[in-house]
Scaffold this motif. Structure first.
Motif, short mmCIF file in Angstrom:
data_model
loop_
_atom_site.label_atom_id
_atom_site.label_comp_id
_atom_site.label_asym_id
_atom_site.label_seq_id
_atom_site.Cartn_x
_atom_site.Cartn_y
_atom_site.Cartn_z
N GLU A 113 0.81 -1.22 0.00
CA GLU A 113 0.00 0.00 0.00
C GLU A 113 0.84 1.27 0.00
O GLU A 113 0.30 2.38 -0.01
N GLU A 114 2.14 1.12 0.01
CA GLU A 114 3.03 2.27 0.08
C GLU A 114 3.64 2.53 -1.29
O GLU A 114 4.11 1.60 -1.96
N ALA A 115 3.65 3.79 -1.71
CA ALA A 115 4.14 4.11 -3.05
C ALA A 115 4.84 5.46 -3.06
O ALA A 115 4.54 6.35 -2.26
N CYS A 116 5.78 5.60 -4.00
CA CYS A 116 6.45 6.88 -4.25
C CYS A 116 6.21 7.27 -5.70
O CYS A 116 6.21 6.43 -6.61
N LEU A 117 6.03 8.56 -5.90
CA LEU A 117 5.94 9.14 -7.23
C LEU A 117 7.20 9.96 -7.46
O LEU A 117 7.53 10.84 -6.65
N VAL A 118 7.92 9.66 -8.53
CA VAL A 118 9.13 10.39 -8.89
C VAL A 118 8.85 11.15 -10.18
O VAL A 118 8.38 10.56 -11.17
N ALA A 119 9.09 12.45 -10.18
CA ALA A 119 8.86 13.28 -11.36
C ALA A 119 10.12 14.09 -11.66
O ALA A 119 10.61 14.83 -10.81
N LEU A 120 10.63 13.93 -12.87
CA LEU A 120 11.88 14.57 -13.28
C LEU A 120 11.66 15.30 -14.58
O LEU A 120 11.22 14.69 -15.57
N PRO A 150 12.89 23.70 -15.46
CA PRO A 150 13.93 22.92 -16.14
C PRO A 150 14.83 22.18 -15.14
O PRO A 150 15.30 22.77 -14.17
N TRP A 151 14.98 20.89 -15.36
CA TRP A 151 15.84 20.01 -14.58
C TRP A 151 15.45 19.96 -13.10
O TRP A 151 16.26 19.69 -12.22
N GLU A 152 14.16 20.19 -12.85
CA GLU A 152 13.65 20.05 -11.49
C GLU A 152 13.32 18.58 -11.21
O GLU A 152 12.82 17.87 -12.08
N SER A 153 13.57 18.16 -9.99
CA SER A 153 13.28 16.77 -9.61
C SER A 153 12.48 16.77 -8.31
O SER A 153 12.78 17.50 -7.37
N ARG A 154 11.45 15.90 -8.26
CA ARG A 154 10.57 15.82 -7.08
C ARG A 154 10.26 14.36 -6.75
O ARG A 154 10.16 13.51 -7.65
N ILE A 155 10.06 14.10 -5.47
CA ILE A 155 9.60 12.78 -5.01
C ILE A 155 8.51 13.00 -3.97
O ILE A 155 8.65 13.84 -3.08
N TRP A 156 7.40 12.25 -4.11
CA TRP A 156 6.32 12.26 -3.12
C TRP A 156 6.05 10.83 -2.65
O TRP A 156 6.37 9.86 -3.35
N ARG A 157 5.41 10.73 -1.51
CA ARG A 157 5.11 9.41 -0.92
C ARG A 157 3.66 9.38 -0.44
O ARG A 157 3.16 10.37 0.11
N THR A 158 3.02 8.25 -0.67
CA THR A 158 1.64 8.09 -0.21
C THR A 158 1.43 6.68 0.32
O THR A 158 2.12 5.74 -0.08
N THR A 159 0.47 6.56 1.23
CA THR A 159 0.07 5.26 1.75
C THR A 159 -1.43 5.12 1.57
O THR A 159 -2.19 5.97 2.02
N GLU A 160 -1.84 4.07 0.90
CA GLU A 160 -3.26 3.84 0.65
C GLU A 160 -3.86 2.98 1.75
O GLU A 160 -3.16 2.23 2.43
N GLY A 161 -5.17 3.01 1.86
CA GLY A 161 -5.86 2.13 2.80
C GLY A 161 -6.07 2.77 4.15
O GLY A 161 -5.76 3.91 4.39
#
Length: 572
Positions: free
Chosen positions: A510-517, A561-572
């Protein structure tokens, strides 16, 4: 040791959770003023490496060698090269590495040796030599005047050389001074395995196995099939006894020890890799592939353009063809490829160099697989401005020049333009430790060119600035260790056709990360998948305005430009 399986089927191992740092000792740190890096120099800089938070060091060849191919031509497998120090220095390096909580693996080059190795000296002495079958010999064609087949050396010319002593031909898939060992010989295999056990008995934690997929040769030594004439690596990496040879190696060398086997996978397809590193049955633990790092390589030294979707497709194909649990590496630079930020980033301004270098670190440390960091990438070292063939050192570059320019097949200008983009020599300029003329690498004359940007790009400057590339790596490595989805999470590309954004999900349970570059020089809009709306930010580099980085994720976001992000979520 192996741990309990994860909920998505991975068996836990230390080498899956580790971050590796490659040291190419000749260019790392010199301590005796001879201009050549040495093992005491590696020891002197261990705190720099440990400061990143890495778990293991891969030490490139440290053995006695004539250095035709910078140590990948081994003259004695159970030795330390005199220019690097003594065996006591290696023992101290191993102890000091482990004292800092890190492991050490060494390069093992056993597809070929140096022609100055005692085995080959004896092998070439006579046809009835006890060591004759340690190497691949053939009487040749047309009364011995022609080589046995049309195989080509990766360093230019034929893969065969005729030896004056007996008139027979010996195989060398690389330089003529790097004859291929004959793994069909039981005696040769045992001699190789004995040398490998020597280092495991010393306490190293495994091996990076150089061009290991080439050790099984096609019986009868036929000419290349037509489909392989322009890509012979795929032919040589698919020998009929490869699995058998590597399985025997694993059983007789490792003997069940909790040590890692990292294969170099030049020419290995993802389907073949799935068998070689299959959990519980594969003889290797993971493979360093070239599909991503050589994505802009046409053939040999030639460069070709690529798009971001092309690069993303490599990782999606790897996931599809290798499956969920066959482990992989993430390696976008090493001693055989251009500098990471020059290759995949943006060096047009200091700010973009820093931002794109951290973005690439984010990519390496969040994709599925074990990350490998190459020395100097953590401070954003760039490609050297080579202009003339005389400035190159690499045997591969010189061989290609002979084959293509000196024969008149290619204009010098065309060759040099392509070679500058692809050469291995970019990775081999001395490490830049400070702003002095030799970069703090040596008190003598460096064996190779020091980059002219050393006054701006160096480790001392980087470590003093909390916003630097070095500290970006440090934070990302710590984040990976603390975030299970970034190690064992499944991988899914969420924007495969986007020409600017590399967006992917790493999920475990149920745990996930979204990576956007944003891998471009333009702003790009990210439409957030609904399941990630409201996700908590984990990392933001280059966010504009900076305050947005701390906010929960909305439905749409603009990435600079050249920005990087990471987010985290837990479902349930």
């Amino acid at each position: 040791m192996a741990g309990d399986p994860t909920c998505n089927g991975h068996v836990r191992h230390w080498w899956k959770e580790a971050v590796f740092y490659q040291v190419w000792p000749r260019s790392f740190q010199d301590t005796n003023g001879d201009g050549i890096g040495d093992i005491p120099g590696v020891i002197a800089r261990l705190d720099h490496i440990a400061g990143l938070g890495v778990d293991a060091i891969w030490l490139s060849p440290h053995y006695d060698s004539p250095n035709v191919d910078n140590g990948y031509d081994v003259r004695d497998y159970v030795s330390v090269a005199a220019e690097f120090g003594m065996m006591a220095d290696f023992d101290r390096l191993l102890a000091e590495t482990k004292a800092r909580g890190m492991r050490l693996i060494v390069d093992m080059v056993v597809n070929h040796s140096s022609d100055e190795h005692a085995w080959f000296v004896e092998s070439r002495a006579a046809r009835d030599s006890d060591k004759r079958d340690f190497y691949v010999w053939h009487p040749g064609r047309e009364g011995g005047t022609k080589p046995p087949n049309d195989w080509r050396s990766f360093f230019g010319g034929s893969a065969w050389s005729r030896d004056a002593t007996t008139g027979d031909w010996y195989m060398h898939l690389f330089h003529e001074k790097q004859p291929d060992l004959n793994w069909e010989s039981a005696a040769a295999r045992e001699a190789i395995f004995e040398a490998m056990r020597f280092w495991l008995d010393k306490g190293v934690d495994g091996f990076r196995l150089d061009v290991i997929a080439f050790v099984s040769k096609e019986p009868g030594l036929p000419d290349y099939p037509p489909r392989h004439r322009k890509a012979p690596e795929y032919y040589h990496a698919d020998g009929p006894r490869l699995m058998e040879h590597l399985t025997r190696m694993r059983e007789e060398v490792y003997r069940g020890a909790d040590k890692v086997a990292v294969g170099e996978a030049f020419g290995v397809t993802f389907e073949q890799a799935a068998r070689l590193v299959a959990e519980g049955t594969g003889p290797l633990d993971m493979l360093i592939h070239f599909d991503a790092v050589r994505i802009d390589r046409a053939e040999g030294w030639r460069w070709k353009p690529f798009t971001l979707p092309d690069l993303k497709r490599v990782f999606s194909e790897q996931e599809r063809l290798m499956g969920r649990t066959a482990w992989r590496t993430i390696c976008l630079s090493n001693h055989d490829n251009p500098r990471l930020v020059s290759h995949f980033g943006d060096t047009s301004t200091p700010a973009l160099r820093r931002r794109s270098a951290i973005l690439l670190a984010t990519l390496i440390l969040t994709l599925k697989g074990t990350p490998f960091v190459y020395q100097g990438d953590e401070i954003g070292m760039t490609n050297y401005p080579f202009a003339r063939i005389e400035e190159y050192d690499d045997v591969e570059a010189k061989g290609a020049w002979t084959d293509h320019v000196e024969t008149g097949a290619v204009a010098a200008e065309e060759f040099l333009e392509n070679m500058w983009r692809t050469t291995r020599d970019h990775a081999r300029t001395p490490m830049q430790w400070d702003a002095s003329p030799t970069g703090g690498f040596t008190t003598g004359t460096p064996w190779f060119h020091v980059h002219p940007d050393v006054g701006v790009i160096n480790a001392a400057t980087e470590r003093a600035d909390e916003g630097s590339i070095y500290h970006g790596y440090r934070r990302l490595i710590a984040l990976r260790k603390a975030t299970p989805p970034l190690v064992y999470g499944d991988y899914a590309d969420l924007a495969p056709d986007d020409p600017r954004l590399f967006v992917f999900e790493r999920r475990i349970g149920e745990e996930a990360c979204l990576v956007a570059l944003n891998m471009s020089s333009e702003d790009a809009t990210l439409t957030v998948p609904e399941r990630f709306v409201g996700a908590a930010p984990l990392m933001a580099e280059g966010a504009e305005p900076a305050g947005d980085a701390a906010a929960p994720l909305g439905g749409e976001i603009m990435l600079a430009p050249w920005e990087s992000r990471i987010w985290r979520t837990t479902e349930g």
